[in-house]
Motif scaffolding. Structure first.
Motif, PDB file in Angstrom:
ATOM      1  N   LYS A 173      -3.375 -20.682 -14.162  1.00  5.76           N
ATOM      2  CA  LYS A 173      -3.788 -21.516 -14.969  1.00  5.76           C
ATOM      3  C   LYS A 173      -5.699 -20.814 -14.769  1.00  5.76           C
ATOM      4  O   LYS A 173      -7.017 -20.935 -15.511  1.00  5.76           O
ATOM      5  N   PHE A 218      -5.408 -26.270 -27.890  1.00  3.11           N
ATOM      6  CA  PHE A 218      -4.678 -26.591 -26.890  1.00  3.11           C
ATOM      7  C   PHE A 218      -2.956 -27.231 -27.642  1.00  3.11           C
ATOM      8  O   PHE A 218      -2.479 -27.092 -27.056  1.00  3.11           O
ATOM      9  N   SER A 219      -3.544 -28.344 -28.892  1.00  2.00           N
ATOM     10  CA  SER A 219      -2.921 -28.638 -29.116  1.00  2.00           C
ATOM     11  C   SER A 219      -1.660 -28.248 -29.815  1.00  2.00           C
ATOM     12  O   SER A 219      -0.268 -28.695 -29.782  1.00  2.00           O
ATOM     13  N   ASP A 268      -9.722 -28.504 -28.887  1.00  2.00           N
ATOM     14  CA  ASP A 268      -8.656 -29.772 -28.454  1.00  2.00           C
ATOM     15  C   ASP A 268      -7.719 -29.277 -28.991  1.00  2.00           C
ATOM     16  O   ASP A 268      -6.093 -29.591 -29.186  1.00  2.00           O
ATOM     17  N   TYR A 291     -13.865 -30.687 -26.907  1.00  2.00           N
ATOM     18  CA  TYR A 291     -12.946 -29.200 -26.211  1.00  2.00           C
ATOM     19  C   TYR A 291     -13.122 -29.745 -24.629  1.00  2.00           C
ATOM     20  O   TYR A 291     -13.475 -29.313 -23.664  1.00  2.00           O
ATOM     21  N   THR A 292     -12.650 -31.731 -24.744  1.00  2.00           N
ATOM     22  CA  THR A 292     -11.819 -32.239 -23.355  1.00  2.00           C
ATOM     23  C   THR A 292     -11.565 -31.347 -22.860  1.00  2.00           C
ATOM     24  O   THR A 292     -11.361 -31.567 -21.709  1.00  2.00           O
ATOM     25  N   ILE A 293      -9.973 -30.762 -23.196  1.00  2.00           N
ATOM     26  CA  ILE A 293      -9.173 -30.063 -22.447  1.00  2.00           C
ATOM     27  C   ILE A 293      -9.652 -29.198 -21.735  1.00  2.00           C
ATOM     28  O   ILE A 293      -9.305 -28.289 -20.957  1.00  2.00           O
ATOM     29  N   HIS A 353     -11.791 -30.327 -18.631  1.00  2.00           N
ATOM     30  CA  HIS A 353     -10.824 -30.261 -17.428  1.00  2.00           C
ATOM     31  C   HIS A 353      -9.898 -29.546 -17.147  1.00  2.00           C
ATOM     32  O   HIS A 353      -9.636 -29.226 -15.910  1.00  2.00           O
ATOM     33  N   LEU A 354     -10.395 -27.800 -17.845  1.00  2.00           N
ATOM     34  CA  LEU A 354      -9.585 -27.274 -16.796  1.00  2.00           C
ATOM     35  C   LEU A 354     -11.000 -26.162 -16.480  1.00  2.00           C
ATOM     36  O   LEU A 354     -10.662 -26.153 -15.221  1.00  2.00           O
TER      37      LEU A 354
END
Length: 254
Positions: free
Chosen positions: A105, A89-90, A86, A52-54, A57-58
């Motif tokens: 956002k 999102f990709s 991730d 859950y990196t993205i 980040h959000l």
């Protein structure tokens, strides 16, 4: 004499055994005492999952991660988070996130957060549209609809349809569910809402539609035939009658 000597000789050994036993007991008691549990932290939960990196980040950029932690530790209602991976999102169209404003956002992340704890069994009786922290649930704003089919939980935003893939965490206060698609709200990714029609233009359009209709034409023709046309014929007959009368009377004076 030998007994006294034996006692004095063995005394240090006994004292050593007593002290060792006491120290062991104290150390064992200290080791068994449990540490107090720390506050629930959504960031640590997602970091532990590792995909859950993205989203993290959000959470950091919008500060919603901190808001969730504060809410968890200061409210009894709990929080439910739908966490896109991730890969989810990709799969978005290139540049989709970068094209959003900072406020958009924030709203996108809020759309994945429900300000109450929802267990998997509660999804079966949920009222739609479900209100998220993004707010307005109107059709062209932030509607989120959840249905179930057996054990499967279906999620629809009006733009995307997905399912709950896995339960990442649940403790009665925080529930985190994995979703394999980003929940895209209608207000950002759906069709534009239709513009409201002014009242005067609406009435005019209805009148125009009535003039063009066959029924309206027939009515208009009948009105002409029975109204103005009939009046013209009567007037013509009256004038003709008067003219003939005058001509007849004139014959007697010739």
């Amino acid at each position: 004499m030998s007994s006294s000597f034996h006692f004095l000789f063995t005394l240090p050994l006994w004292l050593s055994l007593i002290l060792h036993s006491t120290t062991t007991t104290v150390s064992q008691t200290t080791a068994i005492a449990p540490a107090p549990p720390g506050p629930t932290n959504i960031t640590k939960i997602l970091e532990k999952s590792g995909q859950y990196t993205i989203l993290l980040h959000l959470f950091h950029m919008t500060q919603i991660g901190d808001q969730i932690n504060t809410q968890l530790n200061n409210s009894d209602q709990g929080v439910t988070v739908f966490a896109p991976t991730d890969n989810a999102f990709s799969a978005l169209k290139s540049g989709s996130l970068n094209s959003l404003s900072d406020q958009e956002k924030v709203e996108l992340v809020q759309f994945h957060v429900v300000p109450m704890f929802l267990s998997t069994s509660q999804f079966q009786t949920i009222s739609n549209p479900l209100r998220t922290q993004a707010g307005d649930t109107a059709r062209y704003k932030f509607p989120l609809n959840i249905t179930t089919s057996g054990n499967q939980v279906n999620i629809s935003t009006g733009v995307v349809d997905t399912t709950v893939a896995n339960t990442i965490y649940s403790d009665g206060s925080l529930a985190v569910y994995q979703v394999d698609k980003v929940l895209l709200p209608m207000s950002m990714f759906g069709p534009p809402a239709p513009a409201p029609v002014p009242e005067k233009e609406s009435k005019k359009s209805k009148a125009d539609a009535g003039d063009d209709s066959p029924a309206s034409d027939v009515g208009s023709s009948n009105a002409d035939a029975s109204g103005v046309g009939s009046l013209d014929r009567n007037l013509y007959g009256f004038v003709l009658g008067v003219t003939e009368t005058i001509a007849f009377i004139g014959m007697f004076y010739l």
